[in-house]
Scaffold this motif. Structure first.
Motif, short mmCIF file in Angstrom:
data_model
loop_
_atom_site.label_atom_id
_atom_site.label_comp_id
_atom_site.label_asym_id
_atom_site.label_seq_id
_atom_site.Cartn_x
_atom_site.Cartn_y
_atom_site.Cartn_z
N ASP A 50 6.16 -4.74 12.24
CA ASP A 50 6.90 -4.72 10.98
C ASP A 50 6.20 -5.54 9.91
OD1 ASP A 50 9.05 -3.75 9.57
OD2 ASP A 50 10.27 -5.54 9.89
N LEU B 95 0.85 -1.19 0.00
CA LEU B 95 0.00 0.00 0.00
C LEU B 95 0.89 1.25 0.00
CD1 LEU B 95 -2.74 -0.85 2.65
CD2 LEU B 95 -2.77 -1.22 0.18
N GLN C 165 -0.76 7.43 11.39
CA GLN C 165 -1.03 8.75 10.82
C GLN C 165 -2.01 8.69 9.65
OE1 GLN C 165 3.01 9.78 10.04
NE2 GLN C 165 3.18 11.12 11.80
N ASP C 166 -1.82 7.71 8.77
CA ASP C 166 -2.52 7.79 7.48
C ASP C 166 -3.61 6.75 7.27
OD1 ASP C 166 -0.84 9.82 6.85
OD2 ASP C 166 0.56 8.60 5.68
N TYR C 167 -3.72 5.78 8.15
CA TYR C 167 -4.63 4.66 7.90
C TYR C 167 -5.89 4.81 8.74
CZ TYR C 167 -6.11 -0.23 7.33
OH TYR C 167 -6.80 -1.38 7.04
N GLN D 229 -2.46 -3.89 7.39
CA GLN D 229 -3.37 -3.32 6.39
C GLN D 229 -4.76 -3.96 6.44
OE1 GLN D 229 -1.39 -4.06 2.67
NE2 GLN D 229 -2.21 -6.11 2.43
N HIS D 230 -4.87 -5.12 7.08
CA HIS D 230 -6.18 -5.77 7.19
C HIS D 230 -6.74 -5.71 8.61
CE1 HIS D 230 -6.11 -7.16 3.14
NE2 HIS D 230 -5.02 -7.88 3.30
N CYS E 170 3.55 5.44 10.53
CA CYS E 170 2.90 5.80 9.26
C CYS E 170 1.46 5.29 9.22
CB CYS E 170 3.69 5.24 8.07
SG CYS E 170 5.19 6.16 7.72
N PHE E 171 1.23 4.08 9.70
CA PHE E 171 -0.15 3.56 9.70
C PHE E 171 -1.02 4.37 10.66
CE2 PHE E 171 1.11 -0.05 7.16
CZ PHE E 171 -0.07 -0.41 6.50
N ALA F 123 12.55 0.18 11.60
CA ALA F 123 11.60 0.00 10.50
C ALA F 123 10.19 -0.22 11.03
CB ALA F 123 12.03 -1.19 9.64
N PRO G 209 3.39 -5.10 7.43
CA PRO G 209 2.36 -4.30 6.77
C PRO G 209 1.23 -5.16 6.21
CG PRO G 209 4.39 -4.36 5.45
CD PRO G 209 4.71 -4.93 6.80
N LYS H 180 -10.95 2.73 11.50
CA LYS H 180 -12.39 2.69 11.82
C LYS H 180 -12.61 2.65 13.33
CE LYS H 180 -13.41 1.05 7.28
NZ LYS H 180 -14.03 0.09 6.40
N PRO I 207 -8.69 -3.91 10.50
CA PRO I 207 -10.10 -3.77 10.86
C PRO I 207 -10.96 -4.97 10.43
CG PRO I 207 -9.31 -1.85 9.63
CD PRO I 207 -8.28 -2.92 9.50
N ARG J 78 18.18 5.41 7.44
CA ARG J 78 19.34 4.52 7.61
C ARG J 78 20.53 5.00 6.76
NH1 ARG J 78 16.55 -1.54 7.47
NH2 ARG J 78 15.68 -1.45 9.58
N THR K 261 12.35 4.79 6.23
CA THR K 261 13.33 4.00 7.00
C THR K 261 14.65 3.90 6.24
OG1 THR K 261 11.54 2.71 7.99
CG2 THR K 261 13.75 1.77 8.12
N ILE L 236 1.00 3.63 2.15
CA ILE L 236 1.55 3.86 3.48
C ILE L 236 2.82 3.03 3.68
CG2 ILE L 236 1.14 3.56 5.97
CD1 ILE L 236 -1.87 3.84 5.35
N THR L 237 2.77 1.80 3.22
CA THR L 237 3.90 0.89 3.41
C THR L 237 5.11 1.36 2.61
OG1 THR L 237 2.32 -0.90 3.74
CG2 THR L 237 4.58 -1.53 3.21
N LYS M 51 8.74 3.03 12.36
CA LYS M 51 8.31 3.89 11.26
C LYS M 51 7.00 3.37 10.64
CE LYS M 51 10.27 6.97 9.62
NZ LYS M 51 10.06 8.39 9.97
N MET M 52 6.94 2.04 10.47
CA MET M 52 5.74 1.45 9.87
C MET M 52 4.51 1.76 10.73
SD MET M 52 4.71 -0.31 7.28
CE MET M 52 6.22 -0.94 6.58
N ALA N 245 6.59 4.28 4.42
CA ALA N 245 7.31 3.90 5.63
C ALA N 245 8.67 3.27 5.28
CB ALA N 245 6.47 2.92 6.45
N ARG N 246 8.68 2.41 4.28
CA ARG N 246 9.95 1.75 3.91
C ARG N 246 10.95 2.76 3.35
NH1 ARG N 246 9.62 -2.27 7.19
NH2 ARG N 246 8.38 -4.06 6.52
#
Lengths: 94, 521, 294
Positions: free
Chosen positions: C13, A72, C54-56, C19-20, C51-52, C44, C15, C59, C22, A86, A82, A74-75, C47-48, A78-79
């Motif tokens: 870590d 997605l 913030q943006d995901y 991403q599933h 990001c989720f 990593a 995704p 519900k 909900p 790094r 990162t 977002i993924t 960060k993942m 994020a990658r």
């Protein structure tokens, strides 16, 4: 965030499905290599994500390779972030 | 070439040189409801001398006896699936014999038969009628390498085509898992057993010449089950093997453990239940992949708990449905094509497991095919759109990579047709503004069940009411499309070379529902 | 507070699973930065998850994050990157006493202030997974108002006690009882540890029934398959539910009439019983049960 300098090559992510493997190296300009089953249909989308991340980190250029396994937005973001952080930390940092 | 818009707004040709003339699709039932009988193909009569053995020494000899000539039509069945070695074996012989310009009209093409691409390039084959194409062959056709566009037909549409004469088979090559010296054939026994031979039965009945190819010659008479009778078979060739038994009869498909598929399956079942059709006498068809099979798991649990006995299961039959028959959850199973090894035993030993030909299964132009009696079918999709149209043929890059199968037949016939599909797959949304190719019209699709909610076709207000009453997660399809695109981004639509038609897609009644263009190079 | 029966662990870590999130039907999830993530991937995963968050759109799902322990080099970075993304709560591992909670509370408060987030917005779920933690459970649960729940970590606790974790779970019986009482005394939620054998649903159901009986308000899950079973165990039974309806109705009536004493079926009913009845009705809503009491 601005004025970061890429010091070395760094990767983030995996080749699992719904993920992507991103490699970032220092470069003057943006050079993007986008691979994977979706590389045609998502070429513009992915370029925009990359440009946004570079802008956020104040980077003028980078050599970036993305192997997309169906990630997605977002993924991918994020990658990328990162991998960029790094790459900024320098070889000793990681 | 004259193109017209059909009722779904798709441009389709009226005439294709080499492939005949067509009418544009109008509505699911536009060609039906007309009284009286009309034309059709008859069984081809022959006048052979009485004989006690039809065995000939090799394929070459059998082909010589068949009178096959350049430009004629040959057929194969796809019951051996990815284990099939017969189609490549025969095409290799035909190539060596120097044939050119044949029409290849198999019931479908298994994924492994990329060799067909070579025979198209060599000129052996210059026309193709099939239910679907995948892999290298799909890519080749999508580059427009075949001069005459492929005609894609559903399983019911192909049976109709053969019986009405728009597909005229000159020589049918029948891989025969069990065959006696006079040509009585079944698929339910032998080292290459594949279960039902439903598609082959129709080919054998109407072809001008039938060559059986077997690796299991049995004493006369084959018994107790005969799927194709000797009076339809002209000659028999014995070969070492029909293919790879492991790929012919795969192990029984397991119920998925993927939580996304399970969620889709569960909600599909709950929608069935909410609609009120799951009661005594209920009839059902499902696929074997992903969510589809898991629907049967929830259904079986419910039928068991409530003591509900269904009327019949139809398919595309896999081990799970055969198990439901054995358990007594259905009175009978009608089987046009078997999916795994578990079925072979059931079809051979259980008289309630009934082998049917493809016309009985789904030909809309006979006096009554089984798909029309379905209460519910669970279908898959590559793409759907906001008008509920379904694409099971072309991928998101626009290349041919799927099969029409029984999709449009069952969707039109069933009282409740549910498309069970994830809202995005491999990072690509499944819901489009307009599907790349329409194989099944939205007019015949009642609901699309995704892991992110159930979209009910606005034509089915009654179903919407039942779903809401049952507290099911109903979502508007446009809203769901936007929700998913927020996650994935909006993919760029594939670009086509609109001067070059790669394939035309028939609806079950023979009208053209869509056109597949070659991809832009 | 909305009842929260299940909390699904998802590796931070991963995704493909996040991403599933909900879709799995859990009441809440825990995005894990700790044990599920390899040392080399801590940055990593952080960060993942950020990001989720913030943006995901998760519900109605309650999203919590398990950060790495205060004794690791990742703790500060985890908090400073995750807190501004506003998870409902962060789970702090290995809380041995109130000091551990208070030091996390202070750090979170600093980050909240620096990011103009109302202080106390991001709650703490304090994880108790040592013998000393169990003995300090009440003090941990009541250390500061930011604590919303305490959770029991069975794997580490049994290791700390030098015993084997069994399916019967007697080795955890005292610890479970103690943390439940502590949580009730402090007025916070309390989550039970995970059931490790994802193929043994019967065992899971048995354990769930017993921890519901002990008074846990929720249970952690390590696989989406377990959620339905967990929810099954929390389902109020019909008889109990009917009684709860009568109790709540009587309480409403008493309130409207200005009476202090509530009576149902001729028996006096105390405030905690009314509170429990209300909780049961909220639970019943989650199952879509009819409140056919009166």
């Amino acid at each position: 965030m601005s004025g970061l300098i890429l010091l070395n090559t760094a990767s983030a992510g995996t080749l699992e499905s719904s993920d992507c493997l991103v490699t970032v190296s220092p470069a003057e300009k943006l050079k993007l290599e986008y691979k994977g089953a979706n590389s045609e249909i998502f070429a513009e989308r992915t370029k925009a994500i990359v440009e946004n991340v570079l802008k956020k980190y104040g980077l003028g250029g980078a050599e970036i390779s993305i192997q997309d396994q169906g990630a997605l937005e977002i993924t991918i973001k994020a990658r990328l972030e990162t991998a960029v952080s790094r790459a900024c930390k320098g070889a000793a940092g990681q | 070439m004259e193109m017209v818009l059909n009722s779904l707004g798709r441009k389709v040709p009226l005439e294709l040189s080499g492939a005949g003339s067509f009418s544009p699709y109008a509505s699911p039932y536009a060609m039906l409801g007309r009284p009286g009988a009309f034309g059709g193909t008859r069984i081809q009569l022959r006048r052979p001398m009485p004989s006690r053995s039809k065995i000939v020494e090799n394929i070459e000899k059998a082909v010589e006896l068949s009178g096959l000539q350049n430009g004629m039509t040959i057929s194969f069945h796809h019951h051996l699936r990815n284990g099939d070695a017969v189609m490549p074996m025969v095409l290799d012989v035909l190539e060596k014999m120097g044939f050119k310009g044949l029409t290849l009209a198999p019931s479908s093409i298994p994924d492994v038969h990329d060799c067909i691409a070579d025979y198209i390039r060599s000129g052996l084959i210059n026309r193709l009628y099939t239910s679907g194409v995948r892999g290298e062959l799909g890519k080749l056709l999508s580059r427009g390498e075949l001069e005459i566009p492929v005609v894609i037909r559903s399983h019911g549409g192909r049976a109709r085509g053969i019986e009405e004469g728009s597909i005229s088979i000159d020589v049918a090559f029948l891989a025969a898992p069990a065959c006696d010296p006079l040509g009585n054939i079944t698929g339910s026994t032998g080292p290459s057993a594949c279960g039902s031979m439903g598609y082959a039965m129709t080919d054998a009945r109407y072809a001008r010449h039938v060559i059986a190819i077997t690796d299991n010659l049995v004493d006369y008479p084959l018994n107790p089950r005969i799927s194709i009778p000797q009076y339809l078979v002209d000659s028999i060739v014995c070969v070492e093997s029909l293919g790879d038994p492991k790929k012919i009869a795969t192990g029984a498909a397991r119920i998925t453990r993927n939580p996304v598929d399970l969620k889709i399956a569960r909600d599909s079942f709950l929608l069935m239940k909410a609609s009120g059709i799951v009661e005594r006498g209920f009839s059902f068809q499902m696929g074997v992949g992903g969510a589809s099979l898991a629907v049967a798991k929830y259904l079986a649990e419910y039928m068991r708990e409530k003591g509900i006995r269904g009327s019949f299961g139809l398919g595309g039959v896999g081990g799970y449905l055969a198990g439901m028959l054995e358990e007594g959850l259905f009175d009978a199973v009608f089987d046009v094509q078997s999916f795994d090894s578990a079925v072979t035993k059931s079809i051979h030993e259980d008289p309630r497991h009934i082998e049917i030909d493809s016309s009985w299964y789904a030909n809309p132009f006979n006096a009554g095919c089984l798909v029309n009696n379905l209460d519910c079918v669970i279908l898959a999709a590559l793409e759907v759109d906001c008008d509920f149209n379904v694409n099971v043929l072309t991928g998101h890059d626009g290349a041919l990579r799927g099969a029409s199968g029984g999709h449009q037949d069952t969707a039109a016939g069933a009282k409740l047709s549910i498309v069970a599909a994830p809202s995005f797959r491999g990072g690509v949304p499944s819901i489009k503004e307009r599907v790349t190719t329409i194989t099944t019209p939205g007019e015949t699709v009642d609901a699309i069940v995704t892991e992110r909610g159930i979209c009910i076709n606005p034509r089915r207000e009654d179903l919407l009411g039942s779903a809401l009453k049952a507290g099911l997660p109903v979502v508007d399809i446009e809203a769901l499309k936007e929700e998913v695109e927020k996650l994935t981004g909006v993919p760029r639509p594939p670009e086509f070379d609109c001067d070059k038609i790669a394939a035309v897609v028939e609806y079950r009644d023979g009208t053209l529902i869509d056109t597949v263009y070659a991809r832009k190079q | 507070m909305k009842p929260c029966r299940s909390m699904l662990y998802i590796p931070g870590d991963s995704p493909g699973m996040i991403q599933h999130a909900p879709v799995f039907g859990a009441d809440s999830i825990l995005l894990d930065l700790e044990d599920a993530v390899a040392i080399a991937e801590k940055d990593a995963a952080r960060k993942m998850v950020a990001c989720f968050l913030q943006d995901y759109d998760f519900k109605d799902l309650i999203v919590t994050v398990r950060v790495n322990g205060a004794d690791t080099e990742f703790f500060d970075d985890d908090l400073s990157e995750i807190i501004p993304c506003l998870p409902a709560a962060v789970r702090i591992p290995k809380c041995n006493g109130p000091a551990d909670v208070l030091s996390a509370d202070k750090k979170i408060e600093e980050i909240e202030r620096a990011n103009s987030i109302p202080v106390g917005k991001v709650r703490i779920h304090a994880m108790i997974e040592t013998a000393v933690g169990v003995e300090n459970a009440y003090h941990i649960a009541s250390a500061c108002p930011r604590v919303e729940a305490i959770t029991l970590g069975g794997q580490d606790l049994t290791a700390d006690m030098g015993v084997k974790k069994t399916k019967e779970g007697w080795e955890l019986f005292y610890a479970r009882s103690r943390v439940v009482v502590a949580a009730r005394a402090a007025g916070v939620a309390v989550y039970d540890t995970v059931w490790a054998d994802i193929n043994d649903k019967e065992g899971l159901l048995r354990e769930c029934r017993s921890i519901v009986g002990l008074g846990f308000t929720g249970k952690a899950a390590i696989h989406p398959d377990q959620i339905e079973t967990i929810h099954q165990a929390f389902m109020p039974d019909e008889k109990e539910l009917k009684k709860a309806v009568r109790i709540v109705e009587a309480a409403e009536k008493a309130k409207n009439e200005g009476k202090g004493v509530i009576s149902v079926d001729g028996k006096m009913v105390d405030a905690p019983v009314v509170a429990r009845a209300r909780h049961l009705l909220e639970l019943a809503d989650l199952y879509g049960l009819e409140r056919s009491g009166s």
